[in-house]
Every structure is written in structure tokens, then in C-alpha cells.
Write an enzyme that holds these catalytic residues in place. Sequence first.
Site, PDB file in Angstrom:
ATOM      1  N   PRO A 156      46.122  27.800  42.196  1.00  0.00           N
ATOM      2  CA  PRO A 156      46.036  29.244  42.406  1.00  0.00           C
ATOM      3  C   PRO A 156      45.456  29.922  41.163  1.00  0.00           C
ATOM      4  CG  PRO A 156      48.244  28.397  42.902  1.00  0.00           C
ATOM      5  CD  PRO A 156      47.500  27.306  42.199  1.00  0.00           C
ATOM      6  N   LYS A 157      44.725  30.993  41.372  1.00  0.00           N
ATOM      7  CA  LYS A 157      44.224  31.794  40.242  1.00  0.00           C
ATOM      8  C   LYS A 157      45.214  32.929  40.004  1.00  0.00           C
ATOM      9  CE  LYS A 157      40.225  34.154  38.351  1.00  0.00           C
ATOM     10  NZ  LYS A 157      41.061  35.263  37.815  1.00  0.00           N
TER      11      LYS A 157
END
Length: 355
Positions: A28-29
Site C-alpha cells: 500500500p502507498k
Amino acid sequence: MDLPVMPPISPMLAKSVPSIPDVGHFEPKWDGFRTIVFKDGDEIILGSRNERPMTRYFPELVEALQKNLPDKCVIDGEIVLIAGNRLDFEGLQQRIHPADSRVRMLAGSTPSSFIGFDILALGDENLMDKPFSERRAALEQALAKAEAPVYVTPAVTELDQAQEWFVQLEGAGLDGILSKPLGGTYQPNKRVMFKTKHERTADCVVAGFRWHKTGKVVGSMLLGLYNDAGQLQHVGVVASFPMAKRESLVAELEPYQTEFSEHPWGQWADQGDAAATGSRMPGAQSRWSAGKDFSFVPLRPELVIEVAYDYMEGDRFRHTTQFRRWRPDRTPESCTYSQLEEPADYDLGEILRLP
């Protein structure tokens, strides 16, 4: 402090790509403050991307990192604020305050978390030249016993799962997917990872502009959307133009210039009034940009443009938008929040070990 990798270190960066590349590792960013943690015994330094010292703003996190990290290490990650089941970037921004008493109060009322996603050194060993696959294994081992609020970022290896996350995790306040080649070394300030972010479009009212720092050409245009009460709210800016376009915009916008007394944001000329009502102030200073000139030229709210954006943070665009086209076919009054897409809610606890 005596570590095999010493501060300051610029973090490794990611290049924007329109689709998720199949490179074998996906994360995930996170939407927070990029931070490299340097720990040598009880001594900790939180290094930010712009080399602004972050240590004093997060005393509760310093304490947690002292407890949960190995005795000597350098770990790359993100400081985030988790509110309920999602990220709260606006709340995180409030943690940057000059008053120590305020910092201590916020540390208790809105405690932060640290998400580790790479390791540069462990003990006396510099790991920056090791492939990412080895660094990831070392990171998982180093933080195997870590407890909240210190986490290892979750990751998947299948492209299908990454694409599913891309859709799901936006509902928890995350802003995309990072793809990392497993054989890559750690390269400071180089865009050798890949980031894939959401892009949507919205039609916005052009309510003003700021002059460019280099001279009398347009630097950015201020954008507005109407809320349910019929008030024009400042939602962000569009600023990416070639120089020739900046020059031509001066003439295009000149006929629409007006006085603050006749502008919907005229009351914001008095920033005290705006602060008292909680309004968004297009000309306000922030703790990150003190000293910059944020004054603007007011325009009659008659022009509409289409812009591309990634996602909303509260009631405004999280990042600078991208110009797409003028929309002479749209009336300003039709540019409301109702046109914006709302991602489905997602519980961070589904992928993060939340208590």
C-alpha cells in the site's frame, strides 16, 4: 550516534506509472510523512524527506520506536495518523506545531504510528547494496516482535491481489500501490520504485490566480466547488503549465479580474475572520510554507475547467491537480461536491495489525 548509515539520507523515490507493473512485490502507498528512523541505543533521529527534523514533533513515537526497534538500525517508513479505521492526514498535519506544550498535548490526544517498509542498516551492517528481497526479509525479522504503534507494511506478491488492494484501500485513506523490484538496491533520491495512484476528473470554478515566482506570468489558478449551502469553497490549485501557457493565461484571465469586495472569498482578506469560521483560506500561511507569498488575484467566478485529481482529503484535493480542458459548456453553479466519487469505506484493520 554511530551507525553504518548516518543521517541525513534522502529516501528512495517512486516514479508514477498509470498501471501496476508486475514486478513481484506490492505494498500500500501510505499517506503520511515519509521518515527514515536512525536508532543507536536510546538515541533516535527521525529524518524527513526535506531533511526537516521531525523528532521533536512525535515524542510518543520516539518512545515506541525505542521499545520496538532493534538496538542499532536504520529503517525507512511513514509516520501516519490512524483515526478509527482510516488514515487522517489533516490530523497528522496538525502535529507540526512550534509550541512544545501543544506538541505534548497532541501526542496524547492524536498519537501517531510508524509503518516500516525498508531497512538500510541493521547492527553494524549496511544493507543498502543488498537486493530488496533480502532487505524485506531483514525488515520482517527485525520487527517480528514489534507492537502497535509500530508496524511492518503488509505486502503481496500477486498482481491480482495488488489490483484488488488498489480499489479497496482507498476507502481507508491510502492513495495507491507501490511496486518494488525484488532485485533493486536502495538508491537515495532515485525514482527506482513505481507508484500507481488514482486519477479522476472534476469540473471546478476558477476563482483566482497567483503570480509565478519568476515574474508576471500565471503560477497557479485557485479552484472552487459549491457546497450544499451554495457557498464557493476553496478546494485546491492547478499549477502544471508550460511557460507559454502561463504567459497566455495572463491575457485570458485579465477580463475576469475583480475586487475582493465583490468576490465570494472577499471575507478572507481578513484571515482572522476566516479562522474564526473555520473557512478554507486561499491566502493563508501553513507551518510547512512560512514566508511564501500566498496572496492571489481574485477573479469573477465565471470560468470552469476540468482538472484531474487523485483523491480528496476532507473537503479539498489532497494534491495539486492537473489541467485537462476548459469547460465553457458548464455553468459555475453546477460545479458542486456531488460530482466527486466517494470510495467505499475500508477498515485498515483488515490488512494492518490494529489493536
